[in-house]
Design a protein around this motif. Sequence first.
Motif, PDB file in Angstrom:
ATOM      1  N   UNK A 165       4.878   5.782  -2.531  1.00  0.00           N
ATOM      2  CA  UNK A 165       6.276   5.825  -3.294  1.00  0.00           C
ATOM      3  C   UNK A 165       6.434   5.848  -4.635  1.00  0.00           C
ATOM      4  N   UNK A 166       5.402   5.336  -5.330  1.00  0.00           N
ATOM      5  CA  UNK A 166       5.676   5.485  -6.780  1.00  0.00           C
ATOM      6  C   UNK A 166       5.607   6.643  -7.301  1.00  0.00           C
ATOM      7  N   UNK A 214       0.725  -1.262   0.084  1.00  0.00           N
ATOM      8  CA  UNK A 214      -0.093   0.025   0.061  1.00  0.00           C
ATOM      9  C   UNK A 214       0.798   1.465  -0.062  1.00  0.00           C
ATOM     10  N   UNK A 215       1.964   1.247   0.660  1.00  0.00           N
ATOM     11  CA  UNK A 215       2.981   2.258   0.673  1.00  0.00           C
ATOM     12  C   UNK A 215       3.340   2.661  -0.521  1.00  0.00           C
ATOM     13  N   UNK A 250       9.036   0.501   6.234  1.00  0.00           N
ATOM     14  CA  UNK A 250       8.049  -0.187   7.070  1.00  0.00           C
ATOM     15  C   UNK A 250       7.201   0.724   8.005  1.00  0.00           C
ATOM     16  N   UNK A 251       6.158   0.476   8.275  1.00  0.00           N
ATOM     17  CA  UNK A 251       5.483   1.279   9.290  1.00  0.00           C
ATOM     18  C   UNK A 251       5.478   0.617  10.806  1.00  0.00           C
ATOM     19  N   UNK A 252       6.207   1.774  11.565  1.00  0.00           N
ATOM     20  CA  UNK A 252       6.375   1.409  13.056  1.00  0.00           C
ATOM     21  C   UNK A 252       6.905   2.491  13.984  1.00  0.00           C
ATOM     22  N   UNK A 253       7.162   2.238  15.059  1.00  0.00           N
ATOM     23  CA  UNK A 253       7.631   3.315  15.936  1.00  0.00           C
ATOM     24  C   UNK A 253       8.902   3.689  16.131  1.00  0.00           C
ATOM     25  N   UNK A 281      -9.440   4.922   9.311  1.00  0.00           N
ATOM     26  CA  UNK A 281      -8.036   5.368  10.049  1.00  0.00           C
ATOM     27  C   UNK A 281      -7.055   5.027   9.410  1.00  0.00           C
ATOM     28  N   UNK A 282      -6.125   5.801   8.945  1.00  0.00           N
ATOM     29  CA  UNK A 282      -4.932   5.487   8.046  1.00  0.00           C
ATOM     30  C   UNK A 282      -3.683   6.407   8.339  1.00  0.00           C
ATOM     31  N   UNK A 283      -2.701   6.171   7.863  1.00  0.00           N
ATOM     32  CA  UNK A 283      -1.308   6.932   7.923  1.00  0.00           C
ATOM     33  C   UNK A 283      -1.709   8.126   7.037  1.00  0.00           C
ATOM     34  N   UNK A 284      -1.570   9.325   7.448  1.00  0.00           N
ATOM     35  CA  UNK A 284      -1.646  10.631   6.669  1.00  0.00           C
ATOM     36  C   UNK A 284      -0.880  10.702   5.604  1.00  0.00           C
ATOM     37  N   UNK A 285       0.352  10.018   5.540  1.00  0.00           N
ATOM     38  CA  UNK A 285       1.044   9.945   4.088  1.00  0.00           C
ATOM     39  C   UNK A 285       0.378   9.020   3.171  1.00  0.00           C
ATOM     40  N   UNK A 286      -0.399   7.972   3.301  1.00  0.00           N
ATOM     41  CA  UNK A 286      -1.141   7.394   2.508  1.00  0.00           C
ATOM     42  C   UNK A 286      -2.121   7.730   1.928  1.00  0.00           C
ATOM     43  N   UNK A 287      -2.885   8.798   2.900  1.00  0.00           N
ATOM     44  CA  UNK A 287      -4.130   9.404   2.414  1.00  0.00           C
ATOM     45  C   UNK A 287      -4.201  10.878   1.759  1.00  0.00           C
ATOM     46  N   UNK A 288      -2.974  11.426   1.867  1.00  0.00           N
ATOM     47  CA  UNK A 288      -2.771  12.758   1.404  1.00  0.00           C
ATOM     48  C   UNK A 288      -3.204  12.987   0.098  1.00  0.00           C
TER      49      UNK A 288
END
Length: 272
Positions: A109-110, A103-104, A146-149, A220-227
Amino acid sequence: MKRTHLPLNGLRVLDAAARHLSFTRAADELAVTPAAVGQQIRALEDMLGVVLFRRTPKGLELTDEAGAGLDALRSGFLQFEEAVRAMQQGQSSFRLTIAVPRDFAAKWLHHRLIGYAADNPDIRYTLVSGDSDIDFTEANLDCAIRLGDGPGDLEGAMIGPQRFVTVAAPGYAGDARISWPGCSSDQTADCEGTDTGTVMQVADAGLGIDAAIAGFGSVSAPWLLAERDIAEGRLVALGEARPARRAFWIVAPTPQWRQKKVKALVAALTQP
């Protein structure tokens, strides 16, 4: 003499001192003191069992023993330089193997790599599917996203803001929710409403965003994916983006992280 016992520092000093016939000028070239040059030469003479230089009224003079080895020594250093250039050339080929969540890659990324590739027309990518459990040795990876803290025990840099947002299609007025593994009940610190009203479960946040665009509910999703979908009107944010525990990180073990091609990619992906 075994290769592991070759006195490479002393031989480098010998080469410089022989070219200049001066410990002082050799020291200037090597950015050390003349005393350090003298110490290296004496240590090399002790190891080899020969005298390499003599002082004469006209100045420093090479002995026959030193002169006998200079051609081979300089040829060896030229081959070292060629080897270094060959390794750097291989590193500058911009053949990058990256593990990245599907999904990223699709949602962010592309689009970012298009601009990077335009500035680096020789670039070549291999993108492999990957998430949190990456074996860099087996996969022969240069880096991973990767998605993480945080980067964990790897070198790393955060990509984009550390925020999540709840989104839905424009005009959607229902209360149905879309869930994905990264927004399960144990991830409520980043997500909203993960336990109630779920009408669809999907494999990742990107599929959740696509389902929200189709009108299945909010996600709910990471902002980077939805922007990008928000900016182009396919989604609307339901409230402000909120600080999150997790973000996307580009990570690699230290040897891969030091590569010029990885450093350049990190700089391109982390700039605003």
